[in-house]
Design an enzyme around this catalytic site. Structure first.
Site, PDB file in Angstrom:
ATOM      1  CD  GLU A 178      -2.758   1.366   2.450  1.00 17.39           C
ATOM      2  OE1 GLU A 178      -2.713   0.485   3.327  1.00 17.39           O
ATOM      3  OE2 GLU A 178      -3.547   2.309   2.485  1.00 17.39           O
ATOM      4  CE  LYS A 220      -6.021  -0.138   1.802  1.00 16.95           C
ATOM      5  NZ  LYS A 220      -6.671  -0.721   2.980  1.00 16.95           N
TER       6      LYS A 220
HETATM    7  P1  13P Z   1      -9.294   4.147   4.299  1.00 16.74           P
HETATM    8  O1  13P Z   1     -10.171   3.416   3.321  1.00 16.74           O
HETATM    9  O2  13P Z   1     -10.048   4.788   5.426  1.00 16.74           O
HETATM   10  O3  13P Z   1      -8.325   5.066   3.600  1.00 16.74           O
HETATM   11  O4  13P Z   1      -8.436   3.054   5.041  1.00 16.74           O
HETATM   12  C1  13P Z   1      -7.869   2.058   4.298  1.00 16.74           C
HETATM   13  C2  13P Z   1      -6.592   1.666   4.894  1.00 16.74           C
HETATM   14  O5  13P Z   1      -6.409   0.537   5.268  1.00 16.74           O
HETATM   15  C3  13P Z   1      -5.540   2.673   4.988  1.00 16.74           C
HETATM   16  O6  13P Z   1      -4.342   2.045   5.316  1.00 16.74           O
END
Ligand code: 13P
Length: 344
Positions: A178, A220
């Protein structure tokens, strides 16, 4: 490492019609969310709230492929003594765990962060696997502002993500990679586009160098959106089109799926934009959601810490999960927000 098994889990995480529930808020973040609904952040309240989500059978069974947990939650038991991990598994969803230790200030780079947590990670991963986790998450944060991001922040975070991802696969766990380009600030959508492209290309180069197997991971990313304070906002279609173009340019087709973060978009916006991308189609990966706020805001408000509101909170969660499930298929329409809500 069993690559076929990693690929099986990664593919199940992004199965059509389903997506991930990010319920891995750290202690500080969940306290902030609870403060907004006037609930004290005690261990019991955190457990009760998350148990409510995981026992929402319809949402969990039909639309949630996996749940990202926080260290406290993966060790917690429901009121009746059943481990929360078991409740998730019984609903047919896969338990996962956030393993980074948060974004800390990056030396000599004001306004930027490096995500920490690599030291001792191999041992922590082995324990999490024992506790039932089958995938992990590590979030790198890239901030857009005057003179930032620097290449130091992008390359350091990409390197950490790659080392994390390789360790996960070595331990038989699917890494969610991510790299989040934040939507804070007044930058334009084109600036987000340019920064996200550089970040993703740098991350995939680092993953290649670290010998990470793309078939056994999930990406992600953020969507390509203007800063929240930008004077010129964009249509859902524009956001969808630009996001797909950047992803096609940066993400190899061996990656089974891409699960977006919501990052501060409103609930329905996050659904509409995912749906718009899947309506366009023509890409090699499954595009789904890994939402925290966009899935949980409605149930949190409905619950507000009161046992008598549990059914309403479950209904609110099921509704958002169903809407996002439809968006993974490109089958959502705005009118479903009210008609399906009335039906349930
Ligand atoms: P949000 O969808 O609130 O951005 O959170 C997702 C997430 O796991 C951020 O690390």
């Amino acid at each position: 490492m069993d690559l076929a098994e990693l690929n099986r889990v990664a593919t199940a995480m992004v199965a059509p019609g389903k997506g991930l529930l990010a319920a891995d808020e750290s202690g500080g973040t969940i306290a902030k969310r609870f403060a907004a609904i006037d609930v004290e952040s005690t261990e019991t309240n955190r457990r009760d709230y998350r148990e409510l989500l995981f026992r929402s059978t319809k949402a969990m069974h039909d639309h949630i492929s996996g749940v990202i947990l926080f260290d406290e939650t993966i060790r917690q038991k429901a009121v009746d003594g059943t481990p929360l991990v078991k409740i998730i598994e019984q609903a047919g969803a896969i338990p996962g765990i956030k393993v980074d230790k948060g974004a800390k200030s990056l030396a000599f780079c004001p306004g930027e962060t490096i995500t920490e947590g690599l030291d001792g990670l191999r041992e922590r991963l082995a324990e999490y696997r024992e506790l039932g986790a089958r995938f992990c998450k590590w979030r790198a944060v890239i901030n857009i502002g005057s003179g930032i991001p620097t290449y130091d922040s992008i390359s350091s975070n990409a390197h950490a993500l790659a080392r994390y991802a390789a360790l996960c696969q070595e331990q038989g766990l699917v890494p969610i990679v991510e790299p989040e380009v934040l939507m804070d600030g007044d930058h334009t959508i084109d600036r987000c586009d340019e920064v996200t492209e550089l970040v993703l290309k740098t991350v995939f180069q680092a993953l290649f160098t670290a010998r990470v197997k793309l078939e056994g991971m999930v990406l992600k990313p953020n969507m390509i959106v203007p800063g929240a304070k930008c004077a010129t906002q964009a249509s859902d279609e524009d956001i969808a089109e630009k996001t797909i173009r950047v992803l096609k340019d940066c993400v190899p087709s061996a990656v089974p799926g891409i699960a977006f973060l919501s990052g501060g978009q409103a609930d329905v916006e996050a659904t509409a934009r995912l749906d718009a991308m899947n309506k366009i189609g023509g890409f090699p990966w499954h595009l789904t959601f890994s939402y925290g706020r966009a899935l949980q805001h409605a149930p949190q408000v409905a619950w507000s810490g009161k046992p008598e509101n549990v059914a309403a909170a479950e209904a609110a969660f099921s509704h958002r999960a169903e809407m996002n499930g439809l968006a993974t298929l490109g089958k959502w329409t705005p009118d479903m927000e009210s008609t399906i809500a009335q039906r349930s």
